[in-house]
Design a protein around this motif. Structure first.
Motif, PDB file in Angstrom:
ATOM      1  N   SER A 135       0.868  -1.171   0.000  1.00 43.97           N
ATOM      2  CA  SER A 135       0.000   0.000   0.000  1.00 43.97           C
ATOM      3  C   SER A 135       0.907   1.224   0.000  1.00 43.97           C
ATOM      4  O   SER A 135       1.656   1.458   0.956  1.00 43.97           O
ATOM      5  N   CYS A 136       0.862   1.983  -1.088  1.00 49.45           N
ATOM      6  CA  CYS A 136       1.873   3.017  -1.326  1.00 49.45           C
ATOM      7  C   CYS A 136       1.906   4.098  -0.256  1.00 49.45           C
ATOM      8  O   CYS A 136       2.983   4.448   0.251  1.00 49.45           O
ATOM      9  N   PHE A 137       0.755   4.660   0.076  1.00 48.00           N
ATOM     10  CA  PHE A 137       0.752   5.802   0.979  1.00 48.00           C
ATOM     11  C   PHE A 137       1.281   5.427   2.370  1.00 48.00           C
ATOM     12  O   PHE A 137       2.176   6.114   2.899  1.00 48.00           O
ATOM     13  N   PRO A 138       0.768   4.356   2.998  1.00 48.83           N
ATOM     14  CA  PRO A 138       1.324   3.981   4.303  1.00 48.83           C
ATOM     15  C   PRO A 138       2.818   3.634   4.237  1.00 48.83           C
ATOM     16  O   PRO A 138       3.557   3.922   5.183  1.00 48.83           O
ATOM     17  N   VAL A 174       8.378   5.295   5.831  1.00 45.99           N
ATOM     18  CA  VAL A 174       9.741   5.718   5.493  1.00 45.99           C
ATOM     19  C   VAL A 174       9.984   7.150   5.969  1.00 45.99           C
ATOM     20  O   VAL A 174      11.111   7.503   6.355  1.00 45.99           O
ATOM     21  N   ALA A 175       8.932   7.974   5.973  1.00 41.27           N
ATOM     22  CA  ALA A 175       9.045   9.348   6.455  1.00 41.27           C
ATOM     23  C   ALA A 175       9.043   9.440   7.975  1.00 41.27           C
ATOM     24  O   ALA A 175       9.178  10.542   8.530  1.00 41.27           O
ATOM     25  N   GLY A 176       8.867   8.294   8.659  1.00 44.50           N
ATOM     26  CA  GLY A 176       8.879   8.287  10.122  1.00 44.50           C
ATOM     27  C   GLY A 176       7.523   8.433  10.764  1.00 44.50           C
ATOM     28  O   GLY A 176       7.419   8.662  11.977  1.00 44.50           O
ATOM     29  N   LEU A 177       6.453   8.286   9.983  1.00 45.99           N
ATOM     30  CA  LEU A 177       5.099   8.400  10.511  1.00 45.99           C
ATOM     31  C   LEU A 177       4.500   7.023  10.731  1.00 45.99           C
ATOM     32  O   LEU A 177       4.589   6.156   9.856  1.00 45.99           O
ATOM     33  N   THR A 178       3.872   6.814  11.866  1.00 46.32           N
ATOM     34  CA  THR A 178       3.105   5.595  12.074  1.00 46.32           C
ATOM     35  C   THR A 178       1.800   5.693  11.289  1.00 46.32           C
ATOM     36  O   THR A 178       1.411   6.779  10.813  1.00 46.32           O
ATOM     37  N   LEU A 216      -2.936   9.166   9.545  1.00 46.65           N
ATOM     38  CA  LEU A 216      -4.361   9.467   9.412  1.00 46.65           C
ATOM     39  C   LEU A 216      -4.767  10.667  10.256  1.00 46.65           C
ATOM     40  O   LEU A 216      -5.550  11.520   9.800  1.00 46.65           O
ATOM     41  N   VAL A 217      -4.252  10.751  11.468  1.00 47.93           N
ATOM     42  CA  VAL A 217      -4.563  11.925  12.289  1.00 47.93           C
ATOM     43  C   VAL A 217      -3.946  13.173  11.664  1.00 47.93           C
ATOM     44  O   VAL A 217      -4.526  14.265  11.731  1.00 47.93           O
TER      45      VAL A 217
END
Length: 356
Positions: free
Chosen positions: A324-327, A332-336, A341-342
């Motif tokens: 799933s590309c976006f997640p 990789v950007a360091g976001l869970t 989503l938040v």
């Protein structure tokens, strides 16, 4: 401040969790029912696990009310009166299906995340999207629309071509046979799309270069790209056409045996990365996308990036083992997953002048 968040979604039927392996083969298109004639009809809807994961993520920001985008949605939305609707609903019928939920939200004066009805309609209509790109100076492959009724509009320029339904996403109607090297192959594919999907086909010049997808978050000058994802066609079976089509998404890529199809961050020199991201963000703005989108970009024979299409309602599978590309770009950007989503929710709230 805790807010009331409506979650608008379409849930994939259980029997559709495993798409048929023939994937819309041109030799024997699958028929599910007279009402829903294609095997990939629910390809854009979300699995129960994804809906639950989105609900869980948003629960840290407020009280989540599930609002399934079915016939009862207008009444349930009006009764719930959420502060904002987090929209991931794709709809089912017609070329304006992705705009149904936000249009209803606007009718009742309810705030919502992501793009407005106009942007969603433009993005789903691939030819209208191309016209917007060209008007704004965004490079895009040459293409035109045919319903198969006229010999005069069948092909322009030299092949090969990609032939796909005009109003679909998630690689619906783009099996291996969408890659056409002859005029006769184009004619057959246009006829199949007209008979199976009941819509015209977009005949698009095939670009032979690398392919990327760019996840974008934000609005206006604040819009930014997450690390670029490359589609690694070397992961496809030997002899497969180098496209990210139906088989690559739904047949060869299985939860028990996933394809190593995504490379993130993509190996790009500084100049090419800037060009790819620049075209993607320009496309995001050209269609008037809001809050987030995912942009597919492919290089031509000279290495110049061209925008294939924009998805203003990007897929967000929560399992890192699934493609799933976006997640993936967010990780990789360091976001869970929850932070992603938040973060989108907060971007939308800020657009409305609300700080949570």
């Amino acid at each position: 401040m805790r807010i009331r968040i409506g979650l608008a979604y379409n849930e994939k039927p259980a029997e559709d969790s495993e798409p048929p392996s023939t994937g819309g083969s041109t030799e024997s298109p699958l028929v599910v029912s007279p009402e829903f004639p294609t095997a990939d009809v629910y390809a854009e809807w979300d699995e129960p696990a994804t809906i639950a994961a989105v609900e869980s993520a948003l629960s840290s920001a407020g009280t989540v009310i599930r609002l399934e985008a079915n016939d009862e949605f207008p009444d349930r939305l009006r009764a719930a009166r959420p502060d904002i609707v987090f929209n991931i609903a794709e709809g089912l019928h017609g070329p304006n299906r992705e705009a149904h939920v936000p249009a209803i939200c606007e009718f009742y004066g309810v705030r919502y995340t992501a793009s407005d009805p106009l942007a969603l309609c433009l993005a789903l209509d691939k030819q209208r999207a191309k016209e917007a790109f060209m008007a704004r100076g965004v490079r895009t492959p040459a293409g035109h629309v045919s319903d198969g009724r006229s010999e005069n509009d069948l092909v322009y320029g030299a092949g090969p071509w990609i032939v796909k339904p005009l109003y679909e996403g998630s690689s619906k109607g783009i099996p291996e046979s969408a890659f056409c090297e002859t005029t006769e192959a184009v004619r057959r594919r246009v006829d199949q799309i007209a008979s199976t999907y009941k819509q015209p086909a977009l005949i698009e010049q095939f670009l032979p270069g690398r392919e990327f997808t760019v996840a974008i978050m934000g609005n206006g000058r604040a819009a930014r790209a997450l690390p670029v994802v490359e589609i690694a066609f070397t992961a496809l079976p030997s002899g497969a056409v180098p496209i990210y089509g139906y088989e690559a998404k739904w047949v060869w890529d299985r939860p028990e045996d996933p394809l190593e199809i995504y490379a993130c961050p993509a190996e790009l020199d500084e100049a090419l990365e800037a060009a790819v991201v620049g075209e993607a963000i320009a496309a995001h703005h050209a269609l008037g996308c809001r809050d987030w989108s995912r942009v597919d970009v492919r290089l031509d024979a000279e290495g110049a990036p061209h925008v294939l299409e924009v998805n203003p309602l990007p897929g967000i599978l929560p399992d890192p083992a699934q493609n799933s590309c976006f997640p993936k770009a967010a990780r990789v950007a360091g976001l869970t997953y929850d932070e992603l989503l938040v973060g989108v929710l907060d971007i939308a709230l800020e657009r409305y002048g609300i700080l949570r």
